[in-house]
Design an enzyme around this catalytic site. Sequence first.
Site, PDB file in Angstrom:
ATOM      1  CE1 TYR A 185      -6.485 -12.923 -23.389  1.00 25.78           C
ATOM      2  CE2 TYR A 185      -7.996 -13.181 -25.226  1.00 25.78           C
ATOM      3  CZ  TYR A 185      -6.781 -12.745 -24.723  1.00 25.78           C
ATOM      4  OH  TYR A 185      -5.869 -12.128 -25.542  1.00 25.78           O
ATOM      5  CG  HIS A 243       2.148  -6.667 -22.447  1.00 29.87           C
ATOM      6  ND1 HIS A 243       2.967  -7.697 -22.857  1.00 29.87           N
ATOM      7  CD2 HIS A 243       2.650  -5.537 -23.021  1.00 29.87           C
ATOM      8  CE1 HIS A 243       3.930  -7.217 -23.623  1.00 29.87           C
ATOM      9  NE2 HIS A 243       3.759  -5.910 -23.742  1.00 29.87           N
TER      10      HIS A 243
END
Length: 293
Positions: A79, A134
């Site tokens: 990430y 999202h």
Amino acid sequence: MSSGLNRVVGRVAELVARADALLVTAGAGMSVDSGLPDFRSAQGLWRAYPPLAKLGLSFEQMAQPRWFASKPDMAWAWYGHRQQLYRQTTPHAGHAILLAWAQAMPAASFVVTSNVDAQFRAAGFSERSLFEVHGNVHRYQCTTPCAERVWDAEAPAFAIDLATLTASGELPRCPDCGALARPNVLMFNDWAWVDVVAREQERRLDAWLASLSGRRIVVIECGAGTALPTIRRIGEQLAERTLATLVRINPAAEEAGESVVALQLPALQALSLIDEALPKEFRQRCINGKSRT
């Protein structure tokens, strides 16, 4: 350009020019034209992150909160690198085209996207008219979570080794309880996502849509896939209204009745062709709208 494609582009240009309001719905295909990898395909994911190929992990398997508990250094390497990649990426010209159209709409506009890369924000779209379905990888939340709180992320301070997909150094922590932090994005099998921002964004979208009774709406859908059809459904449901038309921009798009126009092209190419076909009057409205912002 073939005569058939020319007719479709001309029809879409007319729809945009005559619309009172614009809803942009965007999936992963919109960001691919900015040079961002297609993480949804196994090959695209594995080319970007070879260690995941060795482990045989798909996007769906990697995008799960359990890794922050079992392998936080790997989770944050993945990430954290995506954060860096998105920050370094300039939104493609299609974003600017959509922004100009949005600023020319008498009844304003809204963007709904499943992308977590914040490319629409970087392109200048207002946060007040954006629904990130999202979440956003540039926001953090507690992994526990200890509260319904999210905060803006700073650039990752830890080092990332892509060869091993590991992060070394101090990983982000929750400022309230000290637990490990994570990006504020909806993952698979994710029961801990803090959706406080998304709920407020959706509330603003619903209020805007409620204000459009009797107005002509054009929905420009860019690069929305079928694996997770959330984005497609939003446009399709709105297209059921008498005065709303959905323009589906996707290389694999298909016609689906009078309320759906299919344009079988990548996002940037399609948007550029439509923009070139717009009447002079609408182009002037785009210029006037830009001068007011």
